[in-house]
Design a protein around this motif. Structure first.
Motif, mmCIF file in Angstrom:
data_model
loop_
_atom_site.group_PDB
_atom_site.id
_atom_site.type_symbol
_atom_site.label_atom_id
_atom_site.label_comp_id
_atom_site.label_asym_id
_atom_site.label_seq_id
_atom_site.Cartn_x
_atom_site.Cartn_y
_atom_site.Cartn_z
ATOM 1 N N VAL A 75 19.875 13.181 145.527
ATOM 2 C CA VAL A 75 20.920 12.804 146.477
ATOM 3 C C VAL A 75 21.866 11.755 145.909
ATOM 4 N N ARG A 76 21.611 11.307 144.709
ATOM 5 C CA ARG A 76 22.335 10.156 144.149
ATOM 6 C C ARG A 76 23.843 10.363 144.092
ATOM 7 N N VAL A 77 24.314 11.582 143.882
ATOM 8 C CA VAL A 77 25.753 11.811 143.752
ATOM 9 C C VAL A 77 26.379 12.304 145.065
ATOM 10 N N LEU A 78 25.605 12.374 146.133
ATOM 11 C CA LEU A 78 26.140 12.827 147.419
ATOM 12 C C LEU A 78 26.703 11.644 148.201
ATOM 13 N N ASP A 79 27.326 11.935 149.341
ATOM 14 C CA ASP A 79 27.947 10.894 150.143
ATOM 15 C C ASP A 79 26.914 9.896 150.653
#
Length: 269
Positions: A145-149
């Motif tokens: 999830v690190r690059v998600l909003d």
């Protein structure tokens, strides 16, 4: 023809018309090579073909049916072609259950895998360790999830902090396929032919079962053949399904946002 196709044709010494694109191949180009002697070979591209080849060989050693590795050459993985009619009969599902059970019975000492891997652009942090909740929380959920909003990140990080109370402390590190769904299962004439496209590592065996149930609906024949599940599996299933849902959200876009939302709601974050 693509650059990959040109490389395969040159490597095999055949004209381009002997190559055809195979169905699937969402994350890498996959071609069918028809050799002059009548044999067929599957050619796959990708940045980690040596790792995939090693995983396939490891699965074969456990007794799980997989395509034979025919060669590895400069970004091209050559595999035995296994015909597939995509008819998932009860007998096929029973075969799949037995094969997955056999795979999961092979256990190791640590979670993870000797090298990192990737699913498309999603990196898989396979650092080996002995803390399952930490591995699943940090090296799978938070990493994915690190690059998600930010709203997605906050909720997943909140869940990761709760995992020591939600997951078993030290499940046996079972040998996982790592990307188990019907698209990676070949069947023919009502029986299992092979498992393909592994992303193997050691982990809780429910991870494979949760992903299979996320994208498919295995019938009783599968579950009867696989055998009894551990108490509490129903509560853990959405935690394990969240990772492949996040991977699909990253790779294929917002159409998977409702799935991620449903799973986060199911675990109360």
């Amino acid at each position: 023809m693509s650059l990959f196709g040109q490389r395969v044709a040159a490597l095999a010494g055949v004209p381009a018309e002997r190559l055809e694109r195979l169905a699937g191949g969402d994350l890498s180009e996959v071609l069918l090579l028809r050799r002059p002697d009548g044999r067929c070979t599957v050619a796959k591209g990708g940045p980690a073909i040596a790792t995939e080849a090693a995983m396939l060989r490891a699965l074969a050693r456990v007794g799980v049916p997989v395509p034979m590795v025919e060669g590895e050459h400069e970004g091209v993985l050559l595999l035995e072609h296994i015909p597939n009619d995509n008819v998932f009969s009860p007998h096929a599902w029973a075969d799949i259950g037995a094969a997955v059970r056999r795979l999961h019975q092979r256990t190791g000492e640590r979670y993870g895998w000797p090298v990192d891997y990737r699913l498309g652009t999603v990196e898989l942090d396979n650092r080996q360790g002995n803390d399952w909740a930490l591995f699943w929380g940090e090296q799978r959920l938070v990493s994915a999830v690190r690059v998600l909003d930010r709203p997605w990140r906050v909720r997943v990080e909140r869940l990761a902090a709760k995992l020591p109370a939600l997951l078993p402390a030290a499940p046996e590190p079972a040998f996982l396929h790592g990307d188990l769904w019907s698209g990676n299962i070949l069947v023919r004439e009502g029986r299992l032919a092979a498992l393909i496209d592994p992303a193997c590592y050691g982990g809780h065996k429910e991870v494979d079962l949760a992903m299979l149930a996320l994208f498919d609906a295995p019938p009783p024949a599968f579950w009867d053949s696989y055998g009894p599940l551990e108490p509490g599996w129903e509560e853990r299933r959405p935690i394990y399904q969240l990772f492949p849902a996040l991977v699909h959200l990253r790779l294929f876009g917002s159409g998977y946002a409702p799935m991620v939302e449903r799973l986060l709601a199911a675990v109360g974050v």
